[in-house]
Design an enzyme around this catalytic site. Structure first.
Site, PDB file in Angstrom:
ATOM      1  N   HIS A 144      21.892 -23.310   6.699  1.00  0.00           N
ATOM      2  CA  HIS A 144      21.247 -23.700   7.953  1.00  0.00           C
ATOM      3  C   HIS A 144      19.854 -23.087   8.041  1.00  0.00           C
ATOM      4  O   HIS A 144      19.633 -21.955   7.605  1.00  0.00           O
ATOM      5  CB  HIS A 144      22.074 -23.218   9.149  1.00  0.00           C
ATOM      6  CG  HIS A 144      23.394 -23.916   9.271  1.00  0.00           C
ATOM      7  ND1 HIS A 144      24.479 -23.362   9.904  1.00  0.00           N
ATOM      8  CD2 HIS A 144      23.800 -25.125   8.822  1.00  0.00           C
ATOM      9  CE1 HIS A 144      25.496 -24.206   9.859  1.00  0.00           C
ATOM     10  NE2 HIS A 144      25.115 -25.275   9.194  1.00  0.00           N
ATOM     11  N   SER A 164      17.143 -36.971  -1.900  1.00  0.00           N
ATOM     12  CA  SER A 164      18.428 -37.441  -1.375  1.00  0.00           C
ATOM     13  C   SER A 164      18.477 -37.300   0.134  1.00  0.00           C
ATOM     14  O   SER A 164      17.849 -36.422   0.718  1.00  0.00           O
ATOM     15  CB  SER A 164      19.563 -36.615  -2.011  1.00  0.00           C
ATOM     16  OG  SER A 164      20.748 -36.730  -1.265  1.00  0.00           O
ATOM     17  N   GLY A 211       0.822  -1.219   0.000  1.00  0.00           N
ATOM     18  CA  GLY A 211       0.000   0.000   0.000  1.00  0.00           C
ATOM     19  C   GLY A 211       0.846   1.255   0.000  1.00  0.00           C
ATOM     20  O   GLY A 211       0.581   2.207  -0.742  1.00  0.00           O
ATOM     21  N   PRO A 218     -12.443  -9.153  -3.954  1.00  0.00           N
ATOM     22  CA  PRO A 218     -13.524  -8.166  -3.821  1.00  0.00           C
ATOM     23  C   PRO A 218     -13.090  -6.998  -2.934  1.00  0.00           C
ATOM     24  O   PRO A 218     -12.369  -7.186  -1.947  1.00  0.00           O
ATOM     25  CB  PRO A 218     -14.641  -8.967  -3.148  1.00  0.00           C
ATOM     26  CG  PRO A 218     -14.322 -10.398  -3.400  1.00  0.00           C
ATOM     27  CD  PRO A 218     -12.832 -10.478  -3.444  1.00  0.00           C
ATOM     28  N   VAL A 277     -13.715  -4.422  -0.084  1.00  0.00           N
ATOM     29  CA  VAL A 277     -14.550  -4.409   1.117  1.00  0.00           C
ATOM     30  C   VAL A 277     -14.648  -2.976   1.630  1.00  0.00           C
ATOM     31  O   VAL A 277     -13.657  -2.404   2.112  1.00  0.00           O
ATOM     32  CB  VAL A 277     -13.956  -5.328   2.219  1.00  0.00           C
ATOM     33  CG1 VAL A 277     -14.842  -5.284   3.472  1.00  0.00           C
ATOM     34  CG2 VAL A 277     -13.814  -6.759   1.711  1.00  0.00           C
TER      35      VAL A 277
END
Length: 1102
Positions: free
Chosen positions: A761, A260, A67, A109, A111
């Site tokens: 990691h 694997s 926004g 939509p 709202v």
């Protein structure tokens, strides 16, 4: 990696499908995805609401604050949406430092609502539990929610109630909205837990009188929970961070990784770059990227990736060829460099993985030379000398400049060489050979005398810990008092008396532990038993020095604990699927105070439950996703420290004065190397594991080291992600940590990348500025820790601190004593080429050892690709040849015509009798096959030999017939009980037509047909039967197809190859008869009396 971001569409789909709440969630499944290829007519058919409702459109590409960036189109009709997209779809845009193309959009939509109906809700995971954040003012201007929002911590394994939500989160919410929001937030939290989310943010969450609307959503899920959530997740697509394209090569490597047990990762950063890496190890891969960026190579760094976990030769080849293919697509004016680096491996056979890389280099040697690629290699670990030798040889043979270095060279030194910052040595020092540990020459079977049991700087007695307190054998764990240890964890985890149980049939790791025990002069092995649920209780053979010993293997944990009350450590090699259950079970036994979990990929939610239970029970967990830890002179976990050559080189057989803790297993071995070269050696070292929530933390171990007299200085190798290093800063400032701490956090390159990169990691990802490696290194430096400028300088700083401690008399170096020697395993000696032994078997037709089955040198995939059929496979396995197509067809025809000849023949009869006697398939088939010989079915070889000998010796057909008659011998392959010249065997006719049409020559067949003319003139049933025809036609095939010499063709006939055709073909028929009898449910066969002629001697008859 563990936590992975999902698209907004995927997140909302999960929410709409699975949320359970009394709140009325509106606009369920009302969203449409748009790309450049979208068919708008089809889209409106599938989503008719697009034509009737006001709409919102926004990119769905993991972009934050859309926004604020003007990337949300609001309150538009469909035409307005299309117009809005024209200016943005497939256009490049910049978000922060990332530049990317807007490709995927989401339409929902619109709202209509008021500002006061917007709320903010977020749930995210931490080590202690899950935080729920709520703010009564949501939307684009929410600002810093950490400062504003109400927070509620839901502890691990605890539930969230609506009352808690109302009282602690909804204090500023209007009363009429509290019920609906409380129900929704509780439902959202349950969804978050059930579907293994790690992060879930909704902003704004709109609540109107119509219900709840989820407007914008961002989420991450724990990808390692796929095996648990697959049924609900389906096939989740994880989009790349904005600014980085999703490349097919990345998907290919990800697929290899999924199939694997090893770890294979690839992220493309700049495909046009000149610096490419292929690094072994999750931690090492980050260190190399850091060093490249430190030396100014950021703009040219092409990729990030790692391979680890002992990938096979084929997997390494596939990985390497992908890298080489990518780097040889476009040329660079300065040429390119490939850095094949890595730390010192713990258990990966370096030579085996390098074979795959060498294969790839040979395949790409042309493009590599064309693109002026120079390769720099640095590696250590099991059999690394052979790997480096092979890599050096391929450089000489291909002409590609390949510079090779081992453990004598600092790990990242090759980066400076590759980038021109340091000279390339002409002749690097030769490292000690892996074979430097030899047989014990003393001739004594007893354990050698100890070489040194105490640290350089402490008296011996200080290092001898009391053996673990024995629990009462035979007493169930729940009945044993455990209050003495609840919550209190041991300062000393391992001693020379430590005994362990190993979960899993990891014989190589256990043997490595026993060898380490022996070289440390322990009195007894550190492994008391193994647990393996998939076999019955038994004994497993191992070596203690050069003496064989037996270790018990138990089917269940209870038996092992009861019979070995002295055990206080469990080393778990359980798979990621079973590690959680087996660890929870282990913690029920009070005798266990340390558990090492090796498995990688355990879902974070399960790990947090393990941590909570361990804290309650006073158990120290090392891992998950770790190689373990080592205490020189005392104990090592599994494969930690690598093989004996590295243990000797790093002096891990006796304690030093330096203790370390790292995340990475491979980097812990590198620390062993660095510390052994710069100090008196390691006192203790632990790799806590690469997951986001390791079972024990840096601080846990640093405080242990602080309280251990033998430790004089501490080394910490931290990394990007998490905030654990700040606890060390706090400990230093508060005076809790007084010993010198040398610390470096890897991952400094992350702040330089324009898009987020997930390192090897799972925990190596910064979620905020304070979690970056740069911020943590600065904080540690400010707190008083010794922090180098880069990993390159880590060894120098360690040496400086150590030298100061020696100068001040805090460390008193002791005299070095040679360690005892240990016999080398036969299998490893053979791997190194030190010994040779005649093989018990030799084979030249099939090799199943590699990634792919090979028939006579041809990979099985090629067999199918070439559509060789059964005849082609038979040619490869029987004759070691790729036969012509007509030859393969002829073989298949022979198998078809010999498949069966009714139930009356002896072989089928025997098979049927056996089947009806209740015997199994193999027994029945064997019974039938045993009847094959000269009289039934075995005439192929005999016919081929007789006709060949006659033809080759120059006998005329009539002379051959007369000769056989004179010698009183039957002509094999001539004659039939039913068929004759007037009632020909159609099987022979079919084969004859094919042979005459396709064979280059049929000299022996023509000779046999001439013999048939003579024999049928005497008796019409003396025809060339199917056995005889196949025999002589096969000789013609072998002699004329061009694949065999005359001697080879004759040898195959001599050794019985042709009878194999009949045996193989008729086996199909025998199996058919067996199945037929079973299907017809035929009972035991008894031959009728009236079909037997009883001819007893007359004086014995009635």
């Amino acid at each position: 990696m563990s936590a992975k971001a999902i698209s907004e569409q995927t997140g909302k789909e999960f929410l709409y499908k699975y949320i359970c709440t009394s709140a009325a969630v509106q606009n369920r499944f009302k969203y449409a995805s748009v790309t450049a290829d979208t068919d708008w007519d089809r889209l409106t058919q599938d989503h008719p609401w697009l034509l009737t409702e006001r709409l919102v459109v926004k990119p769905d590409q993991l972009i934050k604050r859309r926004g604020k960036l003007g990337l949300v189109g609001v309150n538009l009709d469909l035409c307005g949406v299309q117009e809005w997209l024209k200016a943005r779809l497939m256009r490049e845009t910049t978000v922060g430092k990332a530049k990317g193309v807007l490709k995927n959009f989401l339409i929902e939509p619109f709202v209509a609502h008021k500002q006061e109906e917007e709320f903010y809700v977020c749930i995210y995971a931490t080590r202690e539990g899950d935080f729920v954040l709520f703010h009564h003012e949501g939307g684009v201007d929410v600002g810093c929610v950490d400062d504003k929002a109400q927070k509620l911590l839901v502890g691990v394994d605890e539930k969230l109630s609506e009352d808690e939500v109302k009282s602690q989160l909804l204090t500023h919410v209007p009363p009429d909205k509290k019920e609906i929001l409380a129900s929704f937030i509780v439902g959202l939290f349950n969804l978050y837990e059930d579907l293994y989310f790690t992060y879930l943010e909704i902003n704004p969450l709109v609540v109107t009188e119509d219900g709840v609307f989820v407007l914008d959503m961002a989420a991450k899920i724990d990808a390692t929970a796929d095996y648990i959530c697959k049924a609900k997740w389906g096939d989740v697509e994880f989009p790349p961070p904005f600014g980085r394209e999703a490349y097919p090569e990345e998907a290919y490597i990800a697929d290899l990784d999924a199939k694997s047990g090893a770890s294979l990762k690839l992220t493309l950063l700049n495909p046009s770059g000149r610096i490419w890496t292929m690094v072994a190890g999750g931690g090492a891969s980050v260190v190399y990227s850091d060093t490249i960026c430190d030396l100014g190579g950021l703009e040219e760094l092409a990729n990030y990736g790692e391979y680890s976990g002992a990938p096979s030769e084929q997997q390494t080849y596939d990985y390497a060829k992908t890298i080489l293919s990518l780097m040889t697509r476009e040329k660079h004016k300065d040429g390119k460099v490939l850095i094949i680096g890595g730390s010192i491996a713990n258990f990966t056979n370096v030579a085996a993985t390098f074979k795959g890389i060498v294969r790839a280099i040979k395949d790409y040697q042309g493009p590599l030379k064309e693109h002026k690629v120079a390769i720099f290699v640095r590696r250590g670990g099991p059999n690394y000398q052979e790997g480096l030798r092979v890599m050096g040889e391929v450089g000489k043979t291909t002409g590609i400049p390949i510079h090779v270095f081992g453990t004598e060279t600092h790990m990242t030194a090759i980066v400076g060489m590759a980038l021109g910052h340091r000279p390339i040595p002409d002749q690097p020092p030769v490292a000690a050979h892996t074979a430097n540990f030899l047989l014990n020459t003393s001739g004594s079977a007893s354990t050698p005398a100890t070489s040194r049991t105490a640290s350089f700087s402490e008296p011996r007695a200080a290092n001898d810990a009391t053996p673990a307190k024995k629990s009462k054998p035979g007493v169930p764990p729940e009945q044993q008092a455990s209050s003495d240890r609840a919550g209190a964890k041991a300062t000393t985890l391992f001693s020379k008396h430590t005994k362990s149980i190993v979960w899993g049939m990891q014989t190589r790791a256990v043997q490595g532990m026993l060898d380490f025990d022996y070289i440390c002069s322990r009195d007894e092995p550190s492994v008391a038993a193994m647990v393996y649920p998939f076999t019955g209780d038994h004994k497993q053979k191992f070596y203690w020095g050069h003496k064989e010993i037996l270790l018990p293997v138990y089917k269940n944990m209870g038996d092992a604990m009861r019979k070995h009350p002295e055990v206080d450590v469990l080393i778990s090699f359980a798979s990621l699927r079973s590690a959680f259950d087996s660890t929870m079970e282990t913690m029920q036994y009070p005798q266990i105070h340390t558990i090492a979990i090796i498995a990688e990929g355990i879902p974070e939610a399960q790990t947090r439950k393990l941590i909570k239970k361990a804290d309650e029970k006073g158990v120290t967990i090392i891992g998950p996703a770790t190689v373990g830890g080592i205490k020189p002179g005392c104990f090592k976990i599994g494969n930690t420290g690598g093989m004996l050559d590295n243990i000797l080189a790093s002096k891990l057989y006796r304690p030093g004065s330096v203790a370390y803790v790292s995340r990475s297993g491979g980097m812990s071995n590198e620390l062993n190397n660095i510390i052994s070269r710069t100090t008196d050696g390691v006192f203790e070292g632990v790799a806590i594991g690469g997951d986001r929530y390791p079972g024990s933390t840096f601080m846990d171990h640093v405080l242990r080291y602080q309280d251990t007299p033998g430790v004089k200085m501490i080394v910490v190798l931290g990394e990007i992600g998490g905030t654990e290093e700040y606890r060390i800063c706090q400990g230093i400032k508060e005076g809790r940590i007084t010993k010198p701490v040398v610390c470096w956090c890897i991952g400094t390159c992350a702040t330089m990348f324009c898009s987020e990169v997930q390192f090897g990691h799972a925990g190596a990802c910064a979620n905020e500025a304070s979690e970056t490696a740069v911020a943590k290194n600065q904080a540690l430096r400010d707190a008083g820790a010794y922090v180098p400028k880069s990993f390159d300088e880590l060894g120098d700083v360690i040496r400086t601190v150590y030298d100061d401690l020696v100068a001040n008399g805090i460390i008193v170096p002791a005299q070095e004593v040679p360690p005892p020697t240990v016999p080398m395993d036969y299998s490893w000696a053979r791997e190194l080429g030190l010994i040779r032994k005649p093989a018990s078997f030799m084979t030249s037709i099939c090799d199943e050892r590699g990634q792919e089955l090979i028939y006579a040198g041809m990979p099985i995939t090629e067999v199918f690709k070439e559509e060789m059929g059964l005849g082609g496979v038979l040619g490869l396995l029987w004759f070691q040849r790729r036969l012509p197509r007509y030859a393969c067809q002829f073989i298949e025809m022979c198998l078809m015509v010999t498949a069966d000849h009714g139930p009356a023949v002896s072989g089928a009869h025997n098979t049927i009798v056996c089947a009806r006697a209740g015997k199994d398939l193999i027994s029945s088939l064997t019974s039938g096959l045993l009847t094959i010989g000269d009289r039934f079915g075995g005439a192929l070889d005999a016919a081929a030999k007789q006709f060949s000998k006659a033809f080759d010796s120059g006998l005329l057909p009539m002379e051959f017939v007369n000769k056989m008659k004179k010698e009183g011998k039957l002509i094999m392959g001539i004659g039939h009980r039913v068929k004759s010249i007037n009632n020909p065997d159609m099987r022979v006719q079919i084969l004859k037509d094919f042979v005459k049409q396709h064979f280059p020559a049929t000299q022996l067949l023509d000779y046999a047909l001439d013999v048939e003319k003579i024999t049928t003139s005497k008796k019409p049933n003396l025809i060339l039967n199917v056995d005889g025809f196949i025999g002589v036609a096969f000789v013609d095939l072998l002699r004329t197809c061009g694949g065999f010499t005359r001697d080879e063709a004759d040898e195959f006939v001599e050794i019985g190859a042709l009878n194999g055709i009949f045996v193989l073909g008729r086996s199909m028929g025998f199996i058919g008869h067996y199945l037929d009898q079973k299907r017809l449910k035929q009972g035991l066969y008894r031959h009728p009396w009236d079909d037997i002629s009883y001819v007893l001697p007359e004086h014995m008859s009635m």
